[in-house]
Design a protein around this motif. Structure first.
Motif, PDB file in Angstrom:
ATOM      1  N   PRO A   6       0.859  -1.219   0.046  1.00 45.40           N
ATOM      2  CA  PRO A   6       0.058  -0.203   0.000  1.00 45.40           C
ATOM      3  C   PRO A   6       0.882   1.320  -0.179  1.00 45.40           C
ATOM      4  O   PRO A   6       2.221   1.277  -0.129  1.00 45.40           O
ATOM      5  CB  PRO A   6      -0.816  -0.217   1.401  1.00 45.40           C
ATOM      6  N   SER A 253       9.239  -9.564   6.669  1.00 47.25           N
ATOM      7  CA  SER A 253       8.080  -8.582   6.861  1.00 47.25           C
ATOM      8  C   SER A 253       6.972  -8.976   7.523  1.00 47.25           C
ATOM      9  O   SER A 253       6.969  -9.315   8.624  1.00 47.25           O
ATOM     10  CB  SER A 253       7.820  -8.060   5.306  1.00 47.25           C
ATOM     11  N   ARG A 254       5.752  -8.912   6.877  1.00 45.30           N
ATOM     12  CA  ARG A 254       4.400  -9.345   7.857  1.00 45.30           C
ATOM     13  C   ARG A 254       4.803 -10.702   8.173  1.00 45.30           C
ATOM     14  O   ARG A 254       4.390 -11.221   9.181  1.00 45.30           O
ATOM     15  CB  ARG A 254       3.139  -9.195   6.935  1.00 45.30           C
ATOM     16  N   LYS A 257       7.082 -10.723  11.268  1.00 49.02           N
ATOM     17  CA  LYS A 257       6.406 -10.556  12.340  1.00 49.02           C
ATOM     18  C   LYS A 257       5.732 -11.699  12.974  1.00 49.02           C
ATOM     19  O   LYS A 257       5.960 -12.216  14.119  1.00 49.02           O
ATOM     20  CB  LYS A 257       5.194  -9.519  12.198  1.00 49.02           C
ATOM     21  N   ILE A 296      -0.512   0.787  10.585  1.00 45.44           N
ATOM     22  CA  ILE A 296      -0.775  -0.822  10.292  1.00 45.44           C
ATOM     23  C   ILE A 296      -2.260  -1.158  10.489  1.00 45.44           C
ATOM     24  O   ILE A 296      -2.753  -1.838   9.786  1.00 45.44           O
ATOM     25  CB  ILE A 296       0.349  -1.622  11.237  1.00 45.44           C
ATOM     26  N   PHE A 300      -4.240  -2.740   7.650  1.00 46.27           N
ATOM     27  CA  PHE A 300      -4.401  -4.170   7.457  1.00 46.27           C
ATOM     28  C   PHE A 300      -5.273  -4.612   8.691  1.00 46.27           C
ATOM     29  O   PHE A 300      -4.516  -5.012   9.844  1.00 46.27           O
ATOM     30  CB  PHE A 300      -2.887  -4.840   7.774  1.00 46.27           C
ATOM     31  N   HIS A 395      13.917  -3.312   1.358  1.00 42.26           N
ATOM     32  CA  HIS A 395      12.880  -4.134   1.767  1.00 42.26           C
ATOM     33  C   HIS A 395      12.974  -5.331   0.984  1.00 42.26           C
ATOM     34  O   HIS A 395      12.191  -5.412   0.080  1.00 42.26           O
ATOM     35  CB  HIS A 395      11.529  -3.540   1.979  1.00 42.26           C
TER      36      HIS A 395
HETATM   37  C1  GTR Z   1       3.745  -3.128   4.365  1.00 40.13           C
HETATM   38  C2  GTR Z   1       3.433  -3.097   5.860  1.00 40.13           C
HETATM   39  C3  GTR Z   1       4.684  -3.732   6.574  1.00 40.13           C
HETATM   40  C4  GTR Z   1       5.205  -4.999   6.008  1.00 40.13           C
HETATM   41  C5  GTR Z   1       5.296  -5.170   4.563  1.00 40.13           C
HETATM   42  C6  GTR Z   1       5.201  -6.608   4.068  1.00 40.13           C
HETATM   43  O1  GTR Z   1       3.018  -2.783   3.487  1.00 40.13           O
HETATM   44  O2  GTR Z   1       3.243  -1.899   6.172  1.00 40.13           O
HETATM   45  O3  GTR Z   1       4.260  -3.651   7.890  1.00 40.13           O
HETATM   46  O4  GTR Z   1       4.420  -6.277   6.576  1.00 40.13           O
HETATM   47  O5  GTR Z   1       4.098  -4.893   3.897  1.00 40.13           O
HETATM   48  O6  GTR Z   1       4.735  -7.467   4.596  1.00 40.13           O
HETATM   49  O7  GTR Z   1       5.856  -6.725   2.943  1.00 40.13           O
END
Ligand code: GTR
Length: 415
Positions: A6, A253-254, A257, A296, A300, A395
Motif C-alpha cells: 500500500p 516483513s509481515r 512479525k 498498520i 491491515f 525491503h
Molecule cells: C507493508 C507493511 C509492513 C510489512 C510489509 C510486507 O505494507 O506496512 O508492515 O508487513 O507490508 O509485509 O511486505
C-alpha cells in the motif's frame, strides 16, 4: 518480483530521528505488580507467561491448539530433485475430514547427501510454494493470492509463469550446500491476506456455535499464520529425515512479525529469525518511526486482534513493547535483520528492541547483544545469542541475509 505495498506514505509518517518522542519501555524484568524478576526460574514460570498473555490479548490474539481431526498426506516425493542435489517432499495437512476443509501444503527440500536427520529452516511464503524456485515439480498453488502483474498472479490465482518469481529470496542451492533443509508453506493456505471478517482460512474451524468472528482478544491473521508454522513443525516432527529439535523459524516483513510471534508461542522452535519485520515485529512501537500502530491497523485491519486498535496513537499505553517479543525467544538464539533503506520498518527501532531484549538473555545465562550503538551496515553483531545486522539496500530478503543466518545457526548448533 516484488510485493505490492500500500502507499506506505502516511502524510504524518516520521522519518526524522530528532522527532522521535521520549518514551519509557516496559521492563521485561519487572512484573505487572512491580516486583523484580531475579531468577531464571522466575522468568520462565511467572514473568514469561505474563508477557506472553499480554501479547496474546493486546496485540496478536490468542490462538488455539492443533485442530483435532487433521490428516497428513504425503503428496509426492522425489529423491532426485534439483538435478540430484535434493530430496523434495510435499505434504498436505488437511484440517477436517472432507476435501473442502482448509489444508496447507508443506514443501520440503533436504540435501541428498545427508547421512542423518537434517536441521531445517521453516518459513512462510507470500505467493505459493512454487514461487520460491523454478523447480517444475513444485505443485502450483491453486489458492487465492493477491493479484500482481509483476509476479504473474492473474485474477487472484497463480499461473505457470509465477514459478520462481521469488527465487532470489530463497537460495535453495546454497542452503542445501551448507547441509540445511528448507521447508515452506504458503501463508494463504492458513489465511488469505485480506480483510474478510475471518470468514475464510482456519479461523472458522474453531468458532463456537453461533460465532462468526474471533473475539477481540482472539487470533487475527498473524496468529493464524503463526499457528500454521507450528502445524508445519508438527509435520516436520513426524519426518525421520528431519532433526526437529533444530528447526529455525524465519520470515520476512509481515511474515517476519509472524516468525517472531511463532517463536514466542512455540518453544519447540530452536532458533528464531526476523527479516525486515518492522512495526508489530522487531521494531519498538513507542518510537513511532516509520510505520505506526495506527497506520498498520488502518491498512491491515485483519493482522492483529481487535483489542490492538485501542493503541492507535496511544503507544505509551501498550503494556508491552517489541523488545519483549524478542525476549520471549530466550534462551534460544534469535536473529533480527534490518535493511538500511527500509526506513518504514525502522531499522534503528529493530536494533534497539534487540538490545533491550538482552537483560532477559543475560538472566538466562546467555550472551547478550553487547553493542551500545547501532552497528554500521554490513557489520553483523552475531557473537552472542541475539544476532543483529543491517545491510545495504531495501525491503527484501537477500543471500547476504541467509548467509548470516546460516553462520549464526552453524555457531549455535555446530559449535
Ligand atoms: C507493508 C507493511 C509492513 C510489512 C510489509 C510486507 O505494507 O506496512 O508492515 O508487513 O507490508 O509485509 O511486505
Amino acid at each position: 518480483a516484488h510485493v505490492g505495498h500500500p502507499t506506505n506514505m502516511e502524510p504524518q509518517t516520521n522519518y526524522d530521528e530528532s522527532a522521535v518522542p521520549s518514551y519509557e519501555l516496559p521492563d521485561p524484568l519487572i512484573d505487572a505488580a512491580g516486583n523484580p524478576v531475579a531468577t531464571a526460574a522466575d522468568w520462565q514460570s511467572r514473568r514469561r507467561p505474563e508477557i506472553l498473555r499480554l501479547f496474546e490479548d493486546e496485540v496478536y490474539g490468542r490462538m488455539p491448539g492443533p485442530f483435532e481431526s487433521s490428516h497428513t498426506e504425503i503428496l509426492d516425493e522425489d529423491p532426485g530433485a534439483l538435478g540430484g542435489r535434493a530430496v523434495r517432499r510435499q505434504t498436505r495437512l488437511r484440517f477436517g475430514d472432507d476435501e473442502t476443509s482448509p489444508a496447507m501444503d508443506l514443501l520440503l527440500y533436504l540435501p541428498s547427501e545427508a547421512t542423518g536427520p537434517t536441521r531445517v529452516f521453516l518459513g512462510l511464503n507470500f505467493f505459493g510454494n512454487h514461487s520460491i524456485h523454478t523447480d517444475p515439480g513444485i505443485r502450483l498453488s491453486t489458492e487465492w493470492m493477491q493479484s500482481s502483474k509483476s509476479n504473474q498472479i492473474v485474477d487472484h490465482r497463480a499461473t505457470e509463469a509465477s514459478r520462481g518469481v521469488f527465487a532470489s529470496r530463497w537460495p535453495v542451492a546454497d542452503i542445501l550446500a551448507r547441509g540445511y533443509g528448507l521447508a515452506t508453506i504458503y501463508c494463504g493456505d492458513l489465511d488469505p491476506d485480506f480483510d474478510d471478517g475471518y470468514a475464510n482460512g482456519v479461523h472458522p474451524l474453531f468458532y463456537q456455535d453461533g460465532q462468526t468472528q474471533p473475539e477481540p482478544h482472539q487470533w487475527g491473521s498473524i496468529s493464524a499464520w503463526a499457528w500454521g508454522l507450528s502445524r508445519g513443525l508438527d509435520v516436520l516432527e513426524e519426518d525421520d529425515a528431519v532433526d526437529a529439535a533444530h528447526v529455525a523459524v524465519m520470515g520476512h516483513s509481515r511474515l517476519g512479525k509472524t516468525a517472531l510471534w511463532a517463536g514466542a508461542c512455540d518453544e519447540r522452535f530452536a532458533l528464531v529469525i526476523s527479516n525486515n519485520s518492522g512495526c508489530g515485529g522487531a521494531a519498538l512501537a513507542r518510537r513511532r518511526f516509520g510505520e505506526t500502530v495506527a497506520a498498520i491497523n488502518g491498512n491491515f485491519p485483519h493482522w492483529f486482534c481487535d483489542n490492538h486498535r485501542a493503541y492507535n496513537d496511544c503507544e505509551d499505553e501498550l503494556p508491552v513493547d517489541q523488545h519483549q517479543l524478542i525476549a520471549l525467544a530466550a534462551p534460544r538464539p534469535v536473529y533480527v535483520a534490518s535493511a538500511i533503506d527500509d526506513q518504514w520498518a525502522d531499522p534503528k527501532g529493530e536494533y534497539l528492541a534487540s538490545r533491550h531484549a538482552s537483560p532477559v538473555y543475560e538472566l538466562l545465562g546467555q550472551r547478550e547483544l553487547d553493542a551500545q550503538q547501532m552497528p554500521p551496515v554490513s557489520q553483523p553483531l552475531a557473537d552472542g545469542s541475539i544476532g543483529y545486522h543491517v545491510r545495504p539496500g531495501g525491503h527484501d530478503v537477500t543471500t547476504y541475509d541467509w548467509n548470516r543466518w546460516m553462520d549464526f545457526a552453524d555457531r549455535h548448533w555446530r559449535g
